[in-house]
Design an enzyme around this catalytic site. Sequence first.
Site, PDB file in Angstrom:
ATOM      1  N   ALA A   1      20.129 -40.311 -56.109  1.00 48.09           N
ATOM      2  CA  ALA A   1      20.082 -39.493 -54.890  1.00 48.09           C
ATOM      3  C   ALA A   1      19.719 -38.082 -55.305  1.00 48.09           C
ATOM      4  CB  ALA A   1      21.432 -39.498 -54.193  1.00 48.09           C
TER       5      ALA A   1
ATOM      6  N   ARG B   1      26.006 -23.418 -43.371  1.00 46.62           N
ATOM      7  CA  ARG B   1      27.009 -22.904 -44.318  1.00 46.62           C
ATOM      8  C   ARG B   1      27.630 -21.625 -43.778  1.00 46.62           C
ATOM      9  NH1 ARG B   1      25.507 -24.992 -49.742  1.00 46.62           N
ATOM     10  NH2 ARG B   1      24.897 -27.101 -49.199  1.00 46.62           N
TER      11      ARG B   1
ATOM     12  N   GLN C   1      17.461 -29.173 -45.732  1.00 48.19           N
ATOM     13  CA  GLN C   1      17.456 -29.948 -46.977  1.00 48.19           C
ATOM     14  C   GLN C   1      16.650 -31.220 -46.762  1.00 48.19           C
ATOM     15  OE1 GLN C   1      21.634 -30.661 -47.910  1.00 48.19           O
ATOM     16  NE2 GLN C   1      21.644 -28.903 -49.298  1.00 48.19           N
TER      17      GLN C   1
ATOM     18  N   HIS D   1      25.589 -30.349 -45.703  1.00 49.85           N
ATOM     19  CA  HIS D   1      24.463 -30.899 -46.470  1.00 49.85           C
ATOM     20  C   HIS D   1      24.000 -32.193 -45.814  1.00 49.85           C
ATOM     21  CE1 HIS D   1      27.738 -32.769 -49.376  1.00 49.85           C
ATOM     22  NE2 HIS D   1      28.028 -32.934 -48.114  1.00 49.85           N
TER      23      HIS D   1
ATOM     24  N   TRP E   1      31.122 -25.920 -50.719  1.00 53.89           N
ATOM     25  CA  TRP E   1      30.471 -25.913 -49.402  1.00 53.89           C
ATOM     26  C   TRP E   1      31.314 -25.123 -48.406  1.00 53.89           C
ATOM     27  CZ3 TRP E   1      30.757 -30.244 -52.570  1.00 53.89           C
ATOM     28  CH2 TRP E   1      29.540 -30.687 -53.068  1.00 53.89           C
TER      29      TRP E   1
ATOM     30  N   VAL F   1      27.600 -37.836 -57.664  1.00 52.41           N
ATOM     31  CA  VAL F   1      26.695 -38.461 -58.633  1.00 52.41           C
ATOM     32  C   VAL F   1      27.329 -38.481 -60.021  1.00 52.41           C
ATOM     33  CG1 VAL F   1      24.439 -38.133 -57.541  1.00 52.41           C
ATOM     34  CG2 VAL F   1      25.502 -36.214 -58.745  1.00 52.41           C
TER      35      VAL F   1
END
Length: 345
Positions: free
Chosen positions: A313, A202, A216, A176, A157, A259
């Site tokens: 998610a 970004r 997003q 994000h 990122w 995740v």
Amino acid sequence: MERINFSLLRNKAEKEIKRATDLEELNVIFKKYLGKKGIITQILSSLKNLPKEKRSKIGRQANLLKSIIEKEKEKREIAIKKQIEQESEKDESIDVTLPAKRPETGHLHPLTLVRRKVEKIFESMGFCVVQGPHIETEWYNFDALNIPKDHPARDLWDTFWLDQKRNKEKLLLRTHTSPVQVRYMEKHNPPFRIIVPGRVFRHEASDASHDIQFYQVEGLMIDTDISVTNFKGIIDQFLRKFFNRKIKTRLRPGYFPFVEPGFEIDVQCFICQGKGCSTCSQTGWVELCPGGMVHPNVLKAGGLNPKNWQGFAFGMGLDRLAMMTYKIGDIRLFYNGDLRFLKQF
Ligand code: DAH
């Protein structure tokens, strides 16, 4: 001095004055007779050269004509001014029988249209729509999402850091929507299902598929018994409703620190029906939605016990959905305010 025919001169002057159609023209005529080098001015100034008896006669006549011309000029001036006034009133008058001009109304931006559609579909599946701040702390944007300081994963990122006071926590423009996961967990008790549509930033060079800002839609579902099947089921259902047809998807492994396991959900390319084309870089598939099962460290950061709660998610690109919907080839068109583009929606 030759004989002066005052009555002829008077007729001529009066006629010319009456014919003047505007103030400028009137002035020119007036000067012709009474300006510094005007006909009557010259007569008056040459009187001194005349014998006495002639002087007083011609002087009287010249002065009489002078005052007549002055009066005529004044009269004509008033008339011209009145006419100008009447004409401008006529211009301003309103014709109430004229059909009204249709006021130009705006309409919603294509990204707003797509966002609303996405929200409606997720709401129909029991999700709440929530928001988070654009200016985030380093903690929520990175640390709480299991991305340690100085860990190479942070480089995924490119970040706009904000100027800050010494000893204060570092601030940034969120890269994000994932930080809202942790913010929401802190304040709410599961089970819950949320989506977080919003703008992210970004620090990177822009091209047809990247911009320094985009949208997003984060998704988060937490309960006691949630598996990858739920994740794929929800996304498949969403895509079917969004594109209003059956959409083929595939799940493949993907890496995100927040995740475990992590996935990418790809959709079969609509353009070539999976055969391979330039839109899908000849692969037959388009990357649409990364996600996975929420990492235990993220649940902990949000104050939830990973032994009791689990969930999935995801983070979908709203611009990508809009580009697929309207077949738009360049993401920058959404942000440059070009009316030729915007008026098509
Ligand atoms: N936040 C990720 C990004 O901006 C996208 C993402 C990936 C969101 C996986 C998630 C997830 O919630 O589980 O690149």
